[in-house]
Design a protein around this motif. Structure first.
Motif, PDB file in Angstrom:
ATOM      1  N   GLY A 113       4.275   9.743  -7.771  1.00 41.83           N
ATOM      2  CA  GLY A 113       5.443   9.979  -8.604  1.00 41.83           C
ATOM      3  C   GLY A 113       6.773   9.862  -7.890  1.00 41.83           C
ATOM      4  O   GLY A 113       7.800  10.325  -8.403  1.00 41.83           O
ATOM      5  N   PHE A 114       6.792   9.208  -6.727  1.00 45.29           N
ATOM      6  CA  PHE A 114       8.028   9.074  -5.971  1.00 45.29           C
ATOM      7  C   PHE A 114       8.655   7.686  -6.074  1.00 45.29           C
ATOM      8  O   PHE A 114       9.673   7.412  -5.438  1.00 45.29           O
ATOM      9  CB  PHE A 114       7.781   9.413  -4.499  1.00 45.29           C
ATOM     10  CG  PHE A 114       7.434  10.855  -4.272  1.00 45.29           C
ATOM     11  CD1 PHE A 114       8.413  11.832  -4.322  1.00 45.29           C
ATOM     12  CD2 PHE A 114       6.121  11.240  -4.040  1.00 45.29           C
ATOM     13  CE1 PHE A 114       8.098  13.171  -4.131  1.00 45.29           C
ATOM     14  CE2 PHE A 114       5.794  12.567  -3.839  1.00 45.29           C
ATOM     15  CZ  PHE A 114       6.784  13.543  -3.896  1.00 45.29           C
ATOM     16  N   ALA A 115       8.049   6.812  -6.823  1.00 45.97           N
ATOM     17  CA  ALA A 115       8.602   5.466  -7.023  1.00 45.97           C
ATOM     18  C   ALA A 115       8.070   4.913  -8.331  1.00 45.97           C
ATOM     19  O   ALA A 115       7.086   5.410  -8.894  1.00 45.97           O
ATOM     20  CB  ALA A 115       8.220   4.552  -5.860  1.00 45.97           C
ATOM     21  N   LYS A 116       8.724   3.875  -8.808  1.00 49.32           N
ATOM     22  CA  LYS A 116       8.280   3.173 -10.005  1.00 49.32           C
ATOM     23  C   LYS A 116       7.696   1.824  -9.589  1.00 49.32           C
ATOM     24  O   LYS A 116       8.077   1.270  -8.550  1.00 49.32           O
ATOM     25  CB  LYS A 116       9.441   2.986 -10.974  1.00 49.32           C
ATOM     26  CG  LYS A 116      10.001   4.303 -11.501  1.00 49.32           C
ATOM     27  CD  LYS A 116      11.176   4.068 -12.453  1.00 49.32           C
ATOM     28  CE  LYS A 116      11.721   5.387 -12.965  1.00 49.32           C
ATOM     29  NZ  LYS A 116      12.881   5.178 -13.881  1.00 49.32           N
ATOM     30  N   LEU A 143       6.578   8.596   5.406  1.00 53.54           N
ATOM     31  CA  LEU A 143       6.452   9.621   4.365  1.00 53.54           C
ATOM     32  C   LEU A 143       6.166   8.956   3.029  1.00 53.54           C
ATOM     33  O   LEU A 143       6.776   7.939   2.688  1.00 53.54           O
ATOM     34  CB  LEU A 143       7.740  10.428   4.254  1.00 53.54           C
ATOM     35  CG  LEU A 143       8.156  11.309   5.437  1.00 53.54           C
ATOM     36  CD1 LEU A 143       9.523  11.926   5.154  1.00 53.54           C
ATOM     37  CD2 LEU A 143       7.127  12.395   5.691  1.00 53.54           C
ATOM     38  N   ILE A 144       5.258   9.517   2.263  1.00 54.10           N
ATOM     39  CA  ILE A 144       4.998   9.023   0.912  1.00 54.10           C
ATOM     40  C   ILE A 144       6.067   9.554  -0.042  1.00 54.10           C
ATOM     41  O   ILE A 144       6.529   8.850  -0.938  1.00 54.10           O
ATOM     42  CB  ILE A 144       3.597   9.426   0.445  1.00 54.10           C
ATOM     43  CG1 ILE A 144       2.546   8.653   1.254  1.00 54.10           C
ATOM     44  CG2 ILE A 144       3.418   9.179  -1.053  1.00 54.10           C
ATOM     45  CD1 ILE A 144       1.118   9.055   0.955  1.00 54.10           C
ATOM     46  N   GLY A 145       6.465  10.786   0.180  1.00 52.75           N
ATOM     47  CA  GLY A 145       7.492  11.402  -0.664  1.00 52.75           C
ATOM     48  C   GLY A 145       8.714  11.792   0.141  1.00 52.75           C
ATOM     49  O   GLY A 145       9.178  11.044   0.994  1.00 52.75           O
ATOM     50  N   ASN A 146       9.216  13.002  -0.132  1.00 53.20           N
ATOM     51  CA  ASN A 146      10.427  13.472   0.531  1.00 53.20           C
ATOM     52  C   ASN A 146      10.142  14.363   1.736  1.00 53.20           C
ATOM     53  O   ASN A 146      11.031  14.633   2.538  1.00 53.20           O
ATOM     54  CB  ASN A 146      11.299  14.244  -0.468  1.00 53.20           C
ATOM     55  CG  ASN A 146      11.703  13.386  -1.657  1.00 53.20           C
ATOM     56  OD1 ASN A 146      12.057  12.221  -1.496  1.00 53.20           O
ATOM     57  ND2 ASN A 146      11.640  13.960  -2.850  1.00 53.20           N
ATOM     58  N   LYS A 147       8.912  14.829   1.843  1.00 52.81           N
ATOM     59  CA  LYS A 147       8.556  15.733   2.931  1.00 52.81           C
ATOM     60  C   LYS A 147       7.100  15.512   3.331  1.00 52.81           C
ATOM     61  O   LYS A 147       6.337  14.841   2.631  1.00 52.81           O
ATOM     62  CB  LYS A 147       8.792  17.190   2.517  1.00 52.81           C
ATOM     63  CG  LYS A 147       8.046  17.631   1.278  1.00 52.81           C
ATOM     64  CD  LYS A 147       8.462  19.041   0.871  1.00 52.81           C
ATOM     65  CE  LYS A 147       7.645  19.562  -0.304  1.00 52.81           C
ATOM     66  NZ  LYS A 147       7.801  18.755  -1.522  1.00 52.81           N
ATOM     67  N   ARG A 195       0.828  -1.206   0.000  1.00 49.34           N
ATOM     68  CA  ARG A 195       0.000   0.000   0.000  1.00 49.34           C
ATOM     69  C   ARG A 195       0.861   1.254   0.000  1.00 49.34           C
ATOM     70  O   ARG A 195       0.591   2.201  -0.753  1.00 49.34           O
ATOM     71  CB  ARG A 195      -0.918  -0.009   1.232  1.00 49.34           C
ATOM     72  CG  ARG A 195      -1.799   1.235   1.382  1.00 49.34           C
ATOM     73  CD  ARG A 195      -2.668   1.447   0.159  1.00 49.34           C
ATOM     74  NE  ARG A 195      -3.524   2.612   0.320  1.00 49.34           N
ATOM     75  CZ  ARG A 195      -3.994   3.335  -0.706  1.00 49.34           C
ATOM     76  NH1 ARG A 195      -3.668   3.012  -1.958  1.00 49.34           N
ATOM     77  NH2 ARG A 195      -4.776   4.360  -0.487  1.00 49.34           N
ATOM     78  N   LEU A 196       1.911   1.283   0.816  1.00 48.45           N
ATOM     79  CA  LEU A 196       2.801   2.439   0.831  1.00 48.45           C
ATOM     80  C   LEU A 196       3.473   2.614  -0.530  1.00 48.45           C
ATOM     81  O   LEU A 196       3.580   3.732  -1.048  1.00 48.45           O
ATOM     82  CB  LEU A 196       3.856   2.276   1.928  1.00 48.45           C
ATOM     83  CG  LEU A 196       4.918   3.371   2.015  1.00 48.45           C
ATOM     84  CD1 LEU A 196       4.290   4.737   2.212  1.00 48.45           C
ATOM     85  CD2 LEU A 196       5.901   3.073   3.151  1.00 48.45           C
TER      86      LEU A 196
END
Length: 357
Positions: free
Chosen positions: A76-79, A288-292, A67-68
């Motif tokens: 858009g933070f992972a492929k 965190l889903i992204g960087n912040k 899910r994460l």
């Protein structure tokens, strides 16, 4: 398992600390003591062996990682092929060391519970803040199995510490401006794995309380045509919290940073301190889903309940098509000045047991 001592309870009672502006937590202190002393109390930790051997812990770990990763791909933070899994054996070994558990209510429903909320996953209604994809896992600690037929109710403040659907002194500016909204309030059914999922916010703080989410677990309720629930019983009334260091980071972001109400930290919040007793951990596990923080969050928590337990929380308002309307005879009516639940004096037998007489 660490016990919540009578000495600690007595110390808290002596502080006359407030649960919300004008409210007294003495009743909640005694509830928590009764919960910890209950001879049938069982925690998620006590179910570790069964949950691991049944494969539930492994399945939940794999599902949460997936899910994460799904949320990270969507943002858009992972492929899709980037997922790297943690060793499941380590997760099984650590499981239950600190997990939320309850038999009796962990905390008060508070003066801002609005009954009749909608069944929906996304409760944002346009509110801004640290958007959080929250999975709440409900476990039957009497049978050590996930609860697959419950409704989980969730509500909290917006980023500036205001509850919707209610009007009370200390709730924002005390005006009726939030009555027409049901933002950050909703209900979700648990699925085959015992999970109820929401899209909400990390709540803001307000005078006298640290940041927290409220939850109620319903059993045997019926879904109505208007997408609400009716009937059934309630086994759990609780609150979820956020680890203090991470909370401090959230409070620096907008719009939390515009909230000028006095801050109460977790360590200063008596209900948080009670929730931490007895081996329980009421903090959400957040990634965190992204960087912040502004990129979004994924949070999980496991809640142990006894579905046969019966609690009787009292709402102050009922949600209608015209907004929040008073519930006749609510003990929270007039909060925080004239309500029946504004204060609490323990019965004589309790005062004597705690050495006050």
């Amino acid at each position: 398992m660490v016990q919540f001592t009578q000495a600690f309870a007595a110390a808290l009672l002596a502080t006359s600390a407030v649960a919300h502006p004008g409210g007294n937590v003495n009743k909640e202190i005694l509830r928590r003591q009764a919960h910890l002393d209950h001879p049938e109390r069982r925690s998620v930790q006590s179910c570790k062996r069964d949950l691991v051997s049944s494969g539930w812990v492994r399945e939940q770990h794999i599902r949460r990682e997936a899910r994460l990763h799904e949320l990270r791909v969507a943002a858009g933070f992972a492929k899709p092929g980037d997922l790297v899994r943690r060793n499941v054996a380590d997760v099984e070994e650590e499981y239950g060391a600190n997990a939320a558990c309850t038999l009796d209510p962990e905390a008060t429903e508070g003066p801002y519970w609005v009954t009749g909320e909608l069944i929906r996953q996304d409760v944002l209604n346009g509110e801004k803040g640290a958007i959080t994809h929250l999975d709440i896992n409900v476990i039957d600690t009497s049978g050590c199995k996930p609860v697959t037929d419950a409704f989980v109710e969730l509500w909290g403040t917006n980023a500036t510490g205001v509850y919707t659907g209610v009007q009370a002194k200390g709730n924002g500016d005390g005006s009726a401006s939030s009555l027409p909204s049901n933002a950050l309030r909703g209900i979700q059914a648990t699925g085959a794995n015992g999970t109820a999922s929401f899209i909400t916010l990390i709540p803001g703080h307000y005078v006298g309380r640290t940041n927290h989410l409220h939850t109620i677990i319903h059993h045997g309720a019926k879904k109505l045509e208007n997408n609400t629930i009716q009937g059934g019983t309630i086994s759990h009334v609780g609150q979820f919290y956020v680890e203090q260091n991470f909370l401090g980071q959230v409070e620096k972001t907008s719009p939390y940073s515009t909230n000028h109400q006095a801050v109460t930290t977790n360590a200063q919040d008596m209900l948080y301190n009670m929730a931490k007793q007895g081996g329980d951990d009421p903090n959400l596990k957040i990634s965190l889903i992204g960087n912040k923080i502004e990129d979004g969050l994924y949070a999980t928590i496991d809640v142990g309940v006894n579905p046969r337990a019966r609690q009787n929380p009292q709402p102050v308002n009922m949600w209608t098509k015209d907004g929040g309307k008073p519930v006749p005879g609510s003990p929270w009516a007039g909060y925080p000045d004239t309500c029946l639940y504004c204060g609490f004096r323990p019965p004589g037998v309790i005062r004597r047991a705690f050495g006050f007489e």
